[in-house]
Design a protein around this motif. Structure first.
Motif, short mmCIF file in Angstrom:
data_model
loop_
_atom_site.label_atom_id
_atom_site.label_comp_id
_atom_site.label_asym_id
_atom_site.label_seq_id
_atom_site.Cartn_x
_atom_site.Cartn_y
_atom_site.Cartn_z
N LEU A 198 -8.29 -0.36 12.41
CA LEU A 198 -8.98 0.83 12.44
C LEU A 198 -9.44 1.41 11.08
O LEU A 198 -10.53 1.70 10.75
N ASP A 199 -8.46 1.76 10.09
CA ASP A 199 -8.45 2.15 8.94
C ASP A 199 -9.05 1.09 8.02
O ASP A 199 -10.12 1.40 7.07
N ALA A 200 -8.88 -0.06 8.25
CA ALA A 200 -9.49 -1.12 7.41
C ALA A 200 -11.04 -1.67 7.77
O ALA A 200 -11.90 -1.83 6.82
N LEU A 208 -2.70 -3.89 15.94
CA LEU A 208 -2.86 -4.11 14.65
C LEU A 208 -2.77 -2.74 14.16
O LEU A 208 -3.80 -2.19 13.78
N LYS A 209 -1.84 -2.31 14.07
CA LYS A 209 -1.38 -0.82 13.95
C LYS A 209 -0.92 -0.87 12.44
O LYS A 209 -0.50 -1.77 11.92
N SER A 210 -0.65 0.44 11.49
CA SER A 210 0.05 0.71 10.41
C SER A 210 1.48 0.65 10.44
O SER A 210 1.79 1.51 11.30
N VAL A 211 2.21 -0.25 9.82
CA VAL A 211 3.70 -0.17 9.98
C VAL A 211 4.26 -0.19 8.81
O VAL A 211 3.57 -0.59 7.79
N GLU A 212 5.63 0.09 8.71
CA GLU A 212 6.20 0.29 7.22
C GLU A 212 6.52 -0.92 7.02
O GLU A 212 6.72 -1.98 7.81
N SER A 213 6.58 -1.36 5.63
CA SER A 213 6.94 -2.63 4.97
C SER A 213 7.38 -2.59 3.62
O SER A 213 6.71 -2.74 2.80
N PRO A 214 8.62 -2.05 3.60
CA PRO A 214 9.22 -1.81 2.45
C PRO A 214 9.38 -2.71 1.27
O PRO A 214 9.83 -2.40 0.12
N TYR A 215 9.22 -4.09 1.50
CA TYR A 215 9.62 -4.96 0.30
C TYR A 215 8.46 -5.69 -0.21
O TYR A 215 8.42 -6.84 -0.83
N GLU A 216 7.23 -4.70 -0.28
CA GLU A 216 6.13 -5.02 -0.71
C GLU A 216 6.13 -5.71 -2.30
O GLU A 216 5.84 -6.88 -2.66
N ARG A 217 6.36 -4.61 -3.13
CA ARG A 217 6.46 -5.01 -4.40
C ARG A 217 7.47 -6.03 -5.17
O ARG A 217 7.23 -6.97 -5.60
N GLN A 218 8.84 -5.86 -4.57
CA GLN A 218 9.80 -6.60 -4.66
C GLN A 218 9.47 -8.24 -4.43
O GLN A 218 9.64 -8.96 -5.51
N LEU A 255 -7.18 4.69 4.65
CA LEU A 255 -6.20 5.65 4.88
C LEU A 255 -4.57 4.70 4.48
O LEU A 255 -3.67 5.27 4.43
N GLY A 256 -4.89 3.36 4.47
CA GLY A 256 -3.84 2.65 4.20
C GLY A 256 -3.61 2.61 2.58
O GLY A 256 -2.66 1.92 2.17
N MET A 296 -4.36 1.33 -15.21
CA MET A 296 -4.27 1.35 -13.60
C MET A 296 -3.20 0.67 -13.12
O MET A 296 -2.83 -0.36 -13.39
N TYR A 297 -2.34 1.26 -11.89
CA TYR A 297 -1.34 0.35 -11.36
C TYR A 297 -2.27 -0.12 -10.10
O TYR A 297 -2.78 0.55 -9.35
N TYR A 298 -2.20 -1.54 -9.98
CA TYR A 298 -2.64 -2.01 -8.70
C TYR A 298 -1.72 -3.15 -7.98
O TYR A 298 -0.91 -3.84 -8.51
N TYR A 299 -1.95 -3.22 -6.73
CA TYR A 299 -0.90 -3.85 -5.88
C TYR A 299 -1.55 -4.20 -4.45
O TYR A 299 -2.58 -3.59 -4.27
N GLY A 300 -1.01 -5.08 -3.79
CA GLY A 300 -1.76 -5.35 -2.51
C GLY A 300 -2.58 -6.40 -2.74
O GLY A 300 -3.18 -6.76 -3.86
N PHE A 301 -2.40 -7.55 -1.88
CA PHE A 301 -3.34 -8.56 -2.02
C PHE A 301 -3.99 -8.92 -0.58
O PHE A 301 -2.98 -9.22 0.37
N GLY A 302 -5.31 -8.95 -0.48
CA GLY A 302 -5.63 -9.13 1.24
C GLY A 302 -6.04 -7.87 1.75
O GLY A 302 -5.98 -6.89 1.07
N HIS A 303 -6.31 -7.84 2.95
CA HIS A 303 -6.90 -6.77 3.68
C HIS A 303 -5.78 -5.92 4.03
O HIS A 303 -5.85 -4.81 4.30
N GLY A 304 -4.45 -6.38 4.00
CA GLY A 304 -3.38 -5.62 4.47
C GLY A 304 -3.00 -5.27 5.70
O GLY A 304 -2.23 -4.40 6.37
N VAL A 305 -4.06 -5.95 6.72
CA VAL A 305 -3.88 -5.51 8.27
C VAL A 305 -2.80 -6.88 8.77
O VAL A 305 -2.87 -8.03 8.16
N GLY A 306 -2.09 -6.55 9.66
CA GLY A 306 -1.14 -7.45 10.35
C GLY A 306 -0.01 -7.98 9.57
O GLY A 306 0.60 -7.09 8.85
#
Length: 359
Positions: A198-200, A208-218, A255-256, A296-306
Motif C-alpha cells: 500500500l505504501d509502495a 504484503l504488509k510492513s514487517v520488522e527486518s532487523p538485519y538489513e544493514r548488517q 511510509l516505509g 547522505m546516508y542511503y541504504y535499501g535496494f529494490g522496492h522493499g516489499v515482501g
C-alpha cells in the motif's frame, strides 16, 4: 460389476488411452514446421519452442511436475526467451543463484540452506502466480546451471530439491511473492523493516504488509560482494555542477522510508538514479560528515516489499530461523502448500488411472 463387465470396461479404457496417446503423438508432427529448428540446451533443459497444444496434451497424459514452462524468462548472457520448458529444479537453482549467490561463504551451511529454501519457494510462487494470470515474470534472470560454480551449484540444488514442490498461498490462491535485496530504515518507527504494498504502490495486498527486518544493514554490507555496490555512507554531489547539494525535497518518501520513482529533488532537479544508486527505489537520510560537508546516508535496494533477502539471511544466521518461519514472517497470513503431483506416478491421465484402479 461382473467379471464380463469388468473386462468390457477394461477394453474400453485401453482403447481410450491408446487413442489419447495417438493424438499426442500426432500433435508434434502437425506443429513441426512451427517449432524452432533444433533444441537449445540450457542447464540441462530443453528450451525448444513447444506448441502449447503439445505441451498441454503431454502434461494431461503424463503430468508435468518435474518441468515448468514459462511464457518469458531472461537467460543470463542470452537475453529474453519465450516459451521455455525448463527442468523445475534447474530453473529454481539458476534463479536462486542469480538472486542470492554463494551466501555459504559468509554464513553457516545450515543458515545458507534455509535462506536458499526461502528464496526458492518465493521464486516458485512468483512464477506460478504470473503464469496463472498471464503476466510476464521477465524481471527474473536465470543463470544456466552449468555456469554456476560447482560447489555453489551443489549446495543450492540440495536446498531446492527439498522444497521444489512448495508454494505460498493466501486464501487458497498462490501469491505474488515479491522480494527485494534489502529493506530500509523507517524513520517514523525507528526500526528497519519492509515496506507494505500500500505504501509502495498504492494497492493494499493483504499478505504484503510492513514487517520488522532487523538485519538489513548488517547483511547488506556482507552481501554487497554479490550485489556489487557499497551502500555505506557516501557524499552526494550534484551531478551537473559538482557542488554539494544545497536543498532536497524529501516529501515524497513513502511510509516505509523509500523514495518513490523520480521524486528525489535536489537543487531543484528530479532524479531517479544518482551515482552509485543502482535501484530506482531506496532509502536515505541527510546529514554531514566529520568536516561538516553535507552528505547522505542511503541504504535499501529494490522496492522493499515482501521478503528481504538480507533479512532472510540474517534471520537464518542469527536466530536459526527455518525457511518456513522466514516466509511466514515476511508474507503475512500465508500458508505453504505442496503443489499437486504431476509425475507419471501421481499426475496426468495415467496417474488418475492408477488411483482409479488402485495401482
Amino acid at each position: 460389476m461382473t467379471v464380463k463387465q469388468s473386462l468390457s470396461f477394461a477394453r474400453r479404457l485401453t482403447a481410450l488411452v491408446l487413442a489419447a496417446v495417438m493424438l499426442c503423438v500426432a500433435v508434434p508432427a502437425a506443429f513441426a514446421e512451427d517449432a524452432a529448428p533444433g533444441a537449445t540446451t540450457i542447464g540441462g533443459a530443453n528450451t525448444t519452442l513447444i506448441p502449447e497444444e503439445e505441451e498441454n496434451c503431454l502434461s494431461w497424459l503424463f503430468g508435468s511436475k518435474d518441468k515448468i514452462t514459462l511464457p518469458y524468462l531472461n537467460i543470463k548472457g542470452k537475453g529474453l526467451r519465450r516459451n521455455l520448458s525448463l527442468d523445475l529444479v534447474d530453473c529454481l537453482v539458476g534463479i536462486t543463484y542469480t538472486e542470492l549467490g554463494s551466501i555459504g561463504s559468509y554464513v553457516s551451511a545450515g543458515a545458507a540452506q534455509e535462506a536458499w529454501k526461502a528464496q526458492a519457494v518465493a521464486i516458485h510462487s512468483y512464477l506460478e502466480y504470473h503464469k496463472q494470470y498471464g503476466s510476464s515474470a521477465n524481471a527474473l534472470i536465470y543463470t544456466p546451471v552449468e555456469d554456476i560454480p560447482s560447489s555453489a551449484r551443489s549446495a543450492i540444488r540440495k536446498a531446492v530439491e527439498s522444497v521444489k514442490d512448495e508454494v505460498l498461498t493466501y486464501n487458497g490462491s498462490v501469491i505474488d511473492a515479491v522480494w527485494s535485496a534489502s529493506a530500509g530504515y523507517n524513520t517514523q518507527t525507528g526500526v528497519y523493516g519492509t515496506c507494505s504494498s500500500l505504501d509502495a504502490w498504492g494497492s493494499d495486498v493483504p499478505y504484503l504488509k510492513s514487517v520488522e527486518s532487523p538485519y538489513e544493514r548488517q547483511y547488506h554490507e556482507k552481501m554487497r560482494r554479490v550485489i556489487g555496490k557499497d551502500y555505506d555512507y557516501v557524499e552526494y554531489n550534484d551531478s551537473r555542477t559538482g557542488e554539494p547539494y544545497q536543498s532536497a525535497d524529501t516529501t515524497h518518501k513513502d511510509l516505509g522510508g523509500f523514495v518513490q520513482y523520480n521524486t528525489l529533488v535536489s537543487n531543484g532537479r528530479s532524479y531517479r538514479y544518482i551515482g552509485q544508486f543502482v535501484s530506482s527505489r531506496y532509502c536515505f537520510d541527510f546529514s554531514t560528515d566529520a568536516a561538516g560537508v553535507p552528505c547522505m546516508y542511503y541504504y535499501g535496494f529494490g522496492h522493499g516489499v515482501g521478503m528481504s533477502q538480507c533479512g532472510a539471511v540474517g534471520y537464518a544466521a542469527e536466530e536459526g530461523m527455518g525457511y518456513r518461519d522466514i516466509l511466514k514472517h515476511y508474507y503475512s497470513g500465508v500458508s505453504i502448500r505442496t503443489v499437486g503431483s504431476g509425475t507419471s506416478s501421481g499426475g496426468g491421465l495415467f496417474g488418475w488411472l492408477r488411483r482409479l484402479l488402485g495401482m
